[in-house]
Design a protein around this motif. Structure first.
Motif, PDB file in Angstrom:
ATOM      1  N   MET B   1       0.830  -1.197   0.000  1.00 57.30           N
ATOM      2  CA  MET B   1       0.000   0.000   0.000  1.00 57.30           C
ATOM      3  C   MET B   1       0.860   1.240   0.000  1.00 57.30           C
ATOM      4  N   LEU B 189      -1.164 -10.808 -14.800  1.00 56.01           N
ATOM      5  CA  LEU B 189      -2.469 -10.946 -14.155  1.00 56.01           C
ATOM      6  C   LEU B 189      -2.328 -10.845 -12.634  1.00 56.01           C
ATOM      7  N   PHE B 192      -1.471  -7.242 -11.611  1.00 52.27           N
ATOM      8  CA  PHE B 192      -2.630  -6.364 -11.768  1.00 52.27           C
ATOM      9  C   PHE B 192      -3.642  -6.594 -10.639  1.00 52.27           C
ATOM     10  N   THR B 193      -3.993  -7.858 -10.397  1.00 55.58           N
ATOM     11  CA  THR B 193      -5.022  -8.128  -9.394  1.00 55.58           C
ATOM     12  C   THR B 193      -4.533  -7.788  -7.985  1.00 55.58           C
ATOM     13  N   ASN B 196      -4.548  -4.073  -7.394  1.00 54.35           N
ATOM     14  CA  ASN B 196      -5.912  -3.570  -7.212  1.00 54.35           C
ATOM     15  C   ASN B 196      -6.448  -3.924  -5.833  1.00 54.35           C
ATOM     16  N   ILE B 197      -6.159  -5.159  -5.411  1.00 55.71           N
ATOM     17  CA  ILE B 197      -6.645  -5.572  -4.091  1.00 55.71           C
ATOM     18  C   ILE B 197      -6.028  -4.690  -3.010  1.00 55.71           C
ATOM     19  N   GLY B 200      -7.457  -1.221  -3.069  1.00 55.63           N
ATOM     20  CA  GLY B 200      -8.905  -1.087  -2.998  1.00 55.63           C
ATOM     21  C   GLY B 200      -9.445  -1.335  -1.603  1.00 55.63           C
ATOM     22  N   ARG B 201     -10.733  -1.561  -1.556  1.00 57.64           N
ATOM     23  CA  ARG B 201     -11.412  -1.728  -0.270  1.00 57.64           C
ATOM     24  C   ARG B 201     -10.863  -2.899   0.538  1.00 57.64           C
ATOM     25  N   PRO B 202     -10.650  -4.092  -0.070  1.00 52.83           N
ATOM     26  CA  PRO B 202     -10.118  -5.197   0.745  1.00 52.83           C
ATOM     27  C   PRO B 202      -8.721  -4.894   1.291  1.00 52.83           C
ATOM     28  N   ARG B 204      -7.364  -2.033   2.045  1.00 49.74           N
ATOM     29  CA  ARG B 204      -7.434  -1.095   3.168  1.00 49.74           C
ATOM     30  C   ARG B 204      -7.862  -1.817   4.431  1.00 49.74           C
ATOM     31  N   ALA B 229      -9.679 -14.554   4.820  1.00 51.55           N
ATOM     32  CA  ALA B 229      -9.764 -14.240   3.389  1.00 51.55           C
ATOM     33  C   ALA B 229      -8.374 -13.961   2.819  1.00 51.55           C
ATOM     34  N   ALA B 230      -7.564 -13.237   3.568  1.00 50.77           N
ATOM     35  CA  ALA B 230      -6.202 -12.960   3.107  1.00 50.77           C
ATOM     36  C   ALA B 230      -5.438 -14.263   2.922  1.00 50.77           C
ATOM     37  N   VAL B 233      -6.735 -15.981  -0.338  1.00 49.81           N
ATOM     38  CA  VAL B 233      -6.245 -15.324  -1.549  1.00 49.81           C
ATOM     39  C   VAL B 233      -4.757 -15.598  -1.735  1.00 49.81           C
TER      40      VAL B 233
END
Lengths: 303, 384
Positions: B1, B189, B192-193, B196-197, B200-202, B204, B229-230, B233
């Motif tokens: 981040m 890929l 990029f993902t 974004n993660i 983005g909201r997740p 943060r 969840a982390a 993923v």
């Protein structure tokens, strides 16, 4: 999210024990809709513990906390947040990143974009986040952080970071705002500015505010109602002017050479027999046995 | 981040475009040996990105990454191969990633509750469990000697040296050249993902869980759910990485997926920079390529023996371990932000500084416009 007046918060006979030590002893208070209610008391009186119960961080031994019709004491913190209770912390707790990142965290419960949608930048997720970002920007403007919106929090001054916490709490669209020492460590000008922000927020968003603060001047000017705690007990409450002249409050804050041990005894000896146990989680916990005989000397400092 | 680029102007995209063009052109010039190194590095980078999401992004330690790499690798090999259902390769790849995710999900009663270093100890068990299963479930894994991996085929185009024969600009395209592009696409890929993660909201929410669980919960983040969840993923990235490793090796054996592999991945993200996608890739390239490069030049390097030479020096693999052990100490001592932190700290007026500095300026904060780019982007010790 603008609904009618916020529901009242009713705290009834709230008791919290930490391993035999009573941090809150049958405390009751009511935060009337749309009012600013101050919770005061010397260090270790149980103010922060009370906040922890209200926000779901800490479970009470008994008693109830009702926001409108909802009982809060059995709910997880994030569920309480979803009901419209937001809080700030005594020590600033921000995450790494910009002011915007921190405020967007406050929008977490109000937005939906999950892992998959965010990872692939699906249009609906992007749109949603953009809308929430604008709302967060509005709250930054309201608290005077507009120009700092994209600045890393680590570069901000202490006072600005305090306001980031307030703005982040507002981002939850709360109906009840819990402020834990919002002006601690600020200078005079920053304090007045913060008080102004709290007033503005209350007026514009129509929410109720419960705040813990040591700055008596500020509390007296800002609050509609004051509750005074000492050693986990509610010793006084009412309008600021009444509380200021309450003899028990004066004794707690200034000490009373006229009545040393006798009146203090019930308040102090009630909690437990274990005299010198320190209150867990409270950095400023006093050794009770030592403090009890001479309230005048030690408490004068904290007032 | 850490690096915030709210919008992507042409100036921000340019260096990426240049890098992509360069990477796409490399198979025309490099021999197969270097392409294999690159392929391993790309596969490792995907896994490191996943681990970084968990460790750098959420503050959770995992020593079980090798287990999820193995799930992805054996999952793909079994699903696409013989013995096994022999599914089409792309489907097997997707299912292998999902399988790793499911394995991560099964661990969620632990990963949701246990935090930090304690999770690291708990995940240690997975490595040994996985090793045991790999040795004994011979029908699926082939036991100690491992199993062959079916080549990747996409719409009749095989990622092997033939079928169809292919040569571009006079360069014959064998398995390495073809897999290079597959690896590049999958890495793109993953990059990029993950970016974004994290932005983005997740991301943060995960950062909030990392920085203060109490604050995260009070702000409406269900902490346990996000912690698990982390983990899921992160496992899925590991699964993808494992499948690509299997394709690059063409044969997988249980001993590869040991505890040292997990530690290699931790070394990658620490070296590269915790919490940064670019850092994970840089660290993965360094840690993966170093032993292979040393092997290549073992004959000319002092103190390094060729493998199996039995001389006075150390083998290239051991030498690489010494080197990156030393690198970790140096990074932790002098550049806690990792390789990425080093790059970002250099106040070069070039492309690194540009996006960071222009972002606040766009929003009318000229006073602070210059400072973010020159400051190291560490977590400030202000909280708690």
């Amino acid at each position: 999210m603008s609904q009618g007046p916020p529901p009242p918060l009713r705290v009834t006979d709230l008791t919290v024990r930490f391993a035999g030590l009573v941090a809150l002893d049958a405390v009751s208070l009511t935060v009337e809709p749309g009012s600013i209610h101050a919770l005061i008391g010397p260090n270790g009186a149980g103010k922060s513990t009370c906040f922890n119960v209200l926000s779901g961080v800490c479970r009470p031994a008994s008693g109830s906390v009702r926001l409108g019709e909802r009982e809060l004491t059995r709910l997880a913190p994030h569920r309480i947040a979803a009901l419209g209770v937001a809080r700030t912390f005594q020590n600033i707790v921000t995450t790494e990143g910009t002011v915007a990142d921190n405020l967007m965290l406050g929008r977490h419960g109000l937005s939906r974009a999950g892992f998959a949608a965010t990872a692939l930048r699906l249009p609906h997720a992007v749109r949603e986040q953009r809308a929430h970002r604008e709302r967060a920007r509005a709250f930054a403007g309201l608290t005077g952080l507009g120009a700092l919106f994209d600045t890393p929090v680590g570069l901000l001054s202490y006072g600005d970071r305090k306001r980031v916490e307030l703005a982040r709490a507002l981002c939850l669209e709360p109906r009840l705002l819990l402020l834990d020492e919002p002006v601690a460590g600020m200078n005079g000008a920053e304090r007045e500015r913060m008080a102004g922000v709290v007033r503005t927020v209350r007026a514009e968003l129509g929410l109720s505010v419960l705040l813990v603060e040591h700055d008596m001047g500020l509390v007296m000017r800002l609050a509609d109602e004051v509750t005074v705690l000492d050693f986990g007990r509610r010793i006084a409450g009412g309008a600021p002017a009444d509380v200021r002249t309450d003899p028990e409050v004066v004794r707690v804050y200034l000490g009373s050479p006229a009545a040393p041990a006798a009146p203090a005894a019930p308040a102090v000896s009630a909690p437990s027999g274990a005299g010198a146990v320190e209150r867990p989680g409270d950095a400023s916990a006093r050794a009770r046995g030592a403090a009890a005989p001479a309230p005048g000397t030690e408490r004068g400092d904290s007032a | 981040m850490s690096e915030r680029v709210p919008r992507t102007g042409p100036r921000a995209v340019l260096p990426y475009a240049a890098a992509v063009v360069l990477l796409c052109a490399l198979p025309l010039y490099l021999e197969a040996y270097w392409l294999r190194i690159g392929l391993f590095a790309m596969a490792a980078a995907i896994g490191a990105i996943g681990l970084n999401l968990l460790s750098g992004g959420t503050g959770q330690l995992s020593l079980g990454h090798a287990f999820f790499l193995a799930v992805g690798a054996y999952g793909y090999a079994w699903l696409a191969g013989e013995p096994g259902p022999g599914l089409p390769a792309p489907l097997a790849l997707v299912l292998a990633v999902c399988l790793a995710g499911v394995a991560g999900g099964l661990f969620s009663p632990v990963s949701g509750r246990v935090r930090g270093v304690y999770l690291g100890v708990a995940t240690l068990a997975l490595v040994f469990l996985g090793h045991h299963v790999m040795l004994n479930a011979e029908a699926v894994t082939g036991g100690y000697n491992g199993r062959a991996v079916a080549p990747f085929t996409l719409l009749g185009f095989s990622f092997t040296s033939a079928d169809p024969e292919l040569s571009v600009l006079g360069v014959p395209f064998g398995a390495e050249e073809r897999l290079w592009y597959l690896g590049l696409a999958l890495l793109g890929l993953a990059w990029f993902t993950a970016r974004n993660i994290l932005r983005g909201r997740p991301g943060r929410a995960l950062a909030a869980v990392r920085d203060s669980e109490v604050a995260a919960a009070v702000l409406g983040v269900p902490v346990a759910r996000y912690r698990s969840a982390a983990f899921v993923v992160s496992s899925m990235y590991a699964g993808l990485s494992g499948a690509l490793i299997a394709l690059a090796f063409r044969r997988i054996v249980p001993d590869y997926f040991g505890l040292t592999l997990s530690i290699d991945y931790l070394a990658m993200i620490v070296l590269g920079g915790l919490g940064s996608v670019a850092g994970a890739v840089a660290g993965a390239a360094f840690v993966t390529a170093l032993p292979l490069v040393l092997t290549r030049y073992a004959d000319v390097l002092p103190l390094v023996d060729e493998p199996g030479a039995g001389g006075q020096g150390v083998g290239p693999t051991e030498a690489a371990r010494y080197l990156y052990g030393a690198a970790i100490v140096l990074v932790l001592r002098y550049a806690p932000g990792g390789l990425v932190g080093l790059v970002r700290r250099t106040p070069a007026p070039g492309r690194r500084a540009a996006p960071a500095a222009s972002a606040p300026a766009d929003d009318g904060a000229p006073a602070n416009a210059a400072s973010p780019s020159v400051r190291p982007s560490h977590p400030k010790e202000s909280s708690s």
